[in-house]
Write an enzyme that holds these catalytic residues in place. Structure first.
Site, PDB file in Angstrom:
ATOM      1  CG  HIS A   1     -11.278 -10.773   6.465  1.00 30.47           C
ATOM      2  ND1 HIS A   1     -12.049 -10.048   5.584  1.00 30.47           N
ATOM      3  CD2 HIS A   1     -10.057 -10.180   6.446  1.00 30.47           C
ATOM      4  CE1 HIS A   1     -11.315  -9.072   5.068  1.00 30.47           C
ATOM      5  NE2 HIS A   1     -10.103  -9.135   5.570  1.00 30.47           N
TER       6      HIS A   1
ATOM      7  NE  ARG B   1     -11.177  -5.997   1.249  1.00 33.14           N
ATOM      8  CZ  ARG B   1     -10.189  -6.016   2.143  1.00 33.14           C
ATOM      9  NH1 ARG B   1      -9.561  -7.137   2.438  1.00 33.14           N
ATOM     10  NH2 ARG B   1      -9.839  -4.899   2.766  1.00 33.14           N
TER      11      ARG B   1
HETATM   12  P1  NAP Z   1      -0.487  -2.848  -2.231  1.00 31.40           P
HETATM   13  O1  NAP Z   1       0.807  -2.626  -1.533  1.00 31.40           O
HETATM   14  O2  NAP Z   1      -1.232  -1.686  -2.768  1.00 31.40           O
HETATM   15  O3  NAP Z   1      -0.226  -3.881  -3.415  1.00 31.40           O
HETATM   16  C1  NAP Z   1      -1.183  -4.193  -4.365  1.00 31.40           C
HETATM   17  C2  NAP Z   1      -0.535  -5.007  -5.470  1.00 31.40           C
HETATM   18  O4  NAP Z   1      -1.551  -5.411  -6.402  1.00 31.40           O
HETATM   19  C3  NAP Z   1       0.501  -4.189  -6.270  1.00 31.40           C
HETATM   20  O5  NAP Z   1       1.603  -4.999  -6.600  1.00 31.40           O
HETATM   21  C4  NAP Z   1      -0.285  -3.799  -7.523  1.00 31.40           C
HETATM   22  O6  NAP Z   1       0.513  -3.591  -8.675  1.00 31.40           O
HETATM   23  C5  NAP Z   1      -1.138  -5.039  -7.710  1.00 31.40           C
HETATM   24  N1  NAP Z   1      -2.305  -4.735  -8.569  1.00 31.40           N
HETATM   25  C6  NAP Z   1      -3.303  -3.850  -8.348  1.00 31.40           C
HETATM   26  N2  NAP Z   1      -4.169  -3.836  -9.372  1.00 31.40           N
HETATM   27  C7  NAP Z   1      -3.697  -4.740 -10.267  1.00 31.40           C
HETATM   28  C8  NAP Z   1      -4.138  -5.170 -11.530  1.00 31.40           C
HETATM   29  N3  NAP Z   1      -5.238  -4.673 -12.101  1.00 31.40           N
HETATM   30  N4  NAP Z   1      -3.410  -6.111 -12.188  1.00 31.40           N
HETATM   31  C9  NAP Z   1      -2.276  -6.601 -11.640  1.00 31.40           C
HETATM   32  N5  NAP Z   1      -1.795  -6.232 -10.432  1.00 31.40           N
HETATM   33  C10 NAP Z   1      -2.509  -5.309  -9.755  1.00 31.40           C
HETATM   34  O7  NAP Z   1      -1.505  -3.618  -1.275  1.00 31.40           O
HETATM   35  P2  NAP Z   1      -1.168  -4.585  -0.032  1.00 31.40           P
HETATM   36  O8  NAP Z   1      -0.916  -3.800   1.191  1.00 31.40           O
HETATM   37  O9  NAP Z   1      -0.155  -5.572  -0.462  1.00 31.40           O
HETATM   38  O10 NAP Z   1      -2.608  -5.301   0.157  1.00 31.40           O
HETATM   39  C11 NAP Z   1      -3.181  -6.055  -0.882  1.00 31.40           C
HETATM   40  C12 NAP Z   1      -4.615  -6.439  -0.535  1.00 31.40           C
HETATM   41  O11 NAP Z   1      -4.618  -7.460   0.460  1.00 31.40           O
HETATM   42  C13 NAP Z   1      -5.469  -5.349   0.081  1.00 31.40           C
HETATM   43  O12 NAP Z   1      -5.967  -4.465  -0.908  1.00 31.40           O
HETATM   44  C14 NAP Z   1      -6.573  -6.130   0.765  1.00 31.40           C
HETATM   45  O13 NAP Z   1      -7.663  -6.317  -0.113  1.00 31.40           O
HETATM   46  C15 NAP Z   1      -5.928  -7.483   1.057  1.00 31.40           C
HETATM   47  N6  NAP Z   1      -5.765  -7.722   2.505  1.00 31.40           N
HETATM   48  C16 NAP Z   1      -6.352  -8.800   3.048  1.00 31.40           C
HETATM   49  C17 NAP Z   1      -6.177  -9.072   4.398  1.00 31.40           C
HETATM   50  C18 NAP Z   1      -6.731 -10.310   5.029  1.00 31.40           C
HETATM   51  O14 NAP Z   1      -6.668 -10.438   6.246  1.00 31.40           O
HETATM   52  N7  NAP Z   1      -7.255 -11.232   4.267  1.00 31.40           N
HETATM   53  C19 NAP Z   1      -5.421  -8.196   5.195  1.00 31.40           C
HETATM   54  C20 NAP Z   1      -4.850  -7.084   4.596  1.00 31.40           C
HETATM   55  C21 NAP Z   1      -5.027  -6.838   3.242  1.00 31.40           C
HETATM   56  P3  NAP Z   1       1.602  -2.416  -8.706  1.00 31.40           P
HETATM   57  O15 NAP Z   1       2.706  -2.868  -7.777  1.00 31.40           O
HETATM   58  O16 NAP Z   1       2.041  -2.386 -10.123  1.00 31.40           O
HETATM   59  O17 NAP Z   1       0.901  -1.174  -8.224  1.00 31.40           O
HETATM   60  C1  GLV Z   2      -7.947  -6.302   5.787  1.00 28.29           C
HETATM   61  O1  GLV Z   2      -8.583  -7.035   5.100  1.00 28.29           O
HETATM   62  C2  GLV Z   2      -7.257  -5.150   5.315  1.00 28.29           C
HETATM   63  O2  GLV Z   2      -7.536  -4.699   4.187  1.00 28.29           O
HETATM   64  O3  GLV Z   2      -6.414  -4.627   6.053  1.00 28.29           O
END
Ligand code: NAP
Ligand code: GLV
Length: 307
Positions: free
Chosen positions: A270, A222
């Site tokens: 994005h 983000r």
């Molecule tokens: P997820 O499965 O919840 O994974 C989040 C990861 O971040 C976990 O490994 C978590 O640690 C770690 N984390 C959270 N807070 C932290 C902190 N304070 N310090 C260190 N590590 C931390 O989420 P995801 O599905 O992979 O998605 C991640 C993010 O990608 C989303 O929240 C979104 O903002 C972004 N995203 C972007 C797009 C795009 O098109 N650009 C699309 C989809 C998502 P733990 O494993 O220990 O819980």
């Molecule tokens: C996109 O940014 C998502 O969070 O799925």
């Protein structure tokens, strides 16, 4: 009869509506409008506060994205269950995006493209793969998929998360105390953290300066994780060599923002991992069925953690 409301404004709204109806035969699925009768579930992206206030009897809200930061901006009843998308086709897209950016930089494809536009034939000295350490912030569904994809190309990979992880072939670091050590040897930094109180402004001068000179950044998480001016200062000073940015503090990225014209910055709108209609609606419909039959579901947002 089960009632479901959908709030996903955009040109494909009708398509989303008709597909959600197909995935939930027997349910009454409607686009959200003020004054609708109480629904059981809401499927939303960035819902207006009015939807939350009016639909006070919801059993759960499904977020049409992996990141729930926009949803958490609403004033939500404390007991309301929130669910986020889990992968739903995004993990592969993320892996593709990162591998593209990584290979482009590692193999100097951007420079070769420019050379070709000048009909210039010049071979560069290959980089050393073992020196090109990829560091992934966030080892969740998306970061984990990226780690495995990058590993398959033979790059050294390290990851950083909140709690300890063990991934084959990946050096795993966790917690704030390990951040400096994680960054110190990272040549190609990928950010896939959720936006929370703890991660806001995390990519700033103090942390990015810990990367070795010449490192590059890919922010796919983000925009509010990154302090824009600090990145520009580190690119201009030569401490960082490049940035690939998909997410921004303000979206669309304003026309006058310096990222657009900075020679070391690549911008995408994005799109790193887009919400795919069939994969997402199929996942949500299945979870509604599980909830209705009293079974456990995964992907419930932990409000205290913020993701
Ligand atoms: P997820 O499965 O919840 O994974 C989040 C990861 O971040 C976990 O490994 C978590 O640690 C770690 N984390 C959270 N807070 C932290 C902190 N304070 N310090 C260190 N590590 C931390 O989420 P995801 O599905 O992979 O998605 C991640 C993010 O990608 C989303 O929240 C979104 O903002 C972004 N995203 C972007 C797009 C795009 O098109 N650009 C699309 C989809 C998502 P733990 O494993 O220990 O819980
Ligand atoms: C996109 O940014 C998502 O969070 O799925």
């Amino acid at each position: 009869m089960l009632r479901v409301i959908l709030h996903y404004p955009g040109p494909e709204e009708q398509q989303w509506l008709s597909d959600l109806r197909q995935y939930l035969p027997g349910a009454r699925v409607q686009l959200w409008a003020t004054g609708l009768p109480p629904a059981d579930y809401a499927v939303v992206w960035a819902p207006p506060q009015q939807l939350i206030d009016e639909q006070s009897g919801l059993k759960a809200v499904f977020n049409l994205g992996a990141g729930v930061d926009r949803l958490l901006q609403c004033a939500l009843p404390p007991s309301l269950k929130l669910l986020r998308l889990e992968d739903a086709g995004m993990a592969t897209q993320m892996a593709e995006y990162v591998c593209h950016a990584l290979v482009r930089e590692f193999r100097d494809f951007g420079d070769y493209q420019q050379q070709a536009s000048r009909t210039q034939w010049a071979q560069r000295v290959p980089r050393v793969r073992d020196d090109f350490v990829v560091g992934i912030m966030g080892l969740g569904l998306l970061g984990g998929s990226v780690a495995r994809a990058v590993r398959a190309f033979g790059f050294p990979v390290r990851g950083w998360s909140r709690s300890p992880h063990a991934i084959d072939g990946v050096a795993c670091f966790s917690g704030r105390d390990a951040l400096a050590e994680f960054l110190a040897a990272t040549r190609f930094l990928v950010c896939l953290l959720p936006l929370t109180d703890e991660t806001q402004n995390l990519l700033c001068r103090a942390t990015l300066s810990l990367l070795p000179r010449g490192a590059s950044l890919v922010n796919l998480a983000r925009g509010h994780l990154l302090v824009d001016e600090d990145l520009i200062a580190l690119l201009d000073s030569g401490h960082l060599s490049a940035a690939t940015l998909d997410v921004f503090r303000s979206e669309p990225l304003p026309e006058m923002h310096p990222f657009w014209s900075h020679p070391k910055v690549s911008v995408t709108p994005h799109i790193a991992a887009q919400t795919l209609r069939h994969e997402s609606l199929e996942q949500i419909a299945e979870k509604i069925r599980l909830l209705e039959s009293g079974q456990a579901v995964s992907g419930i947002v932990d409000r205290k953690r913020g993701y």
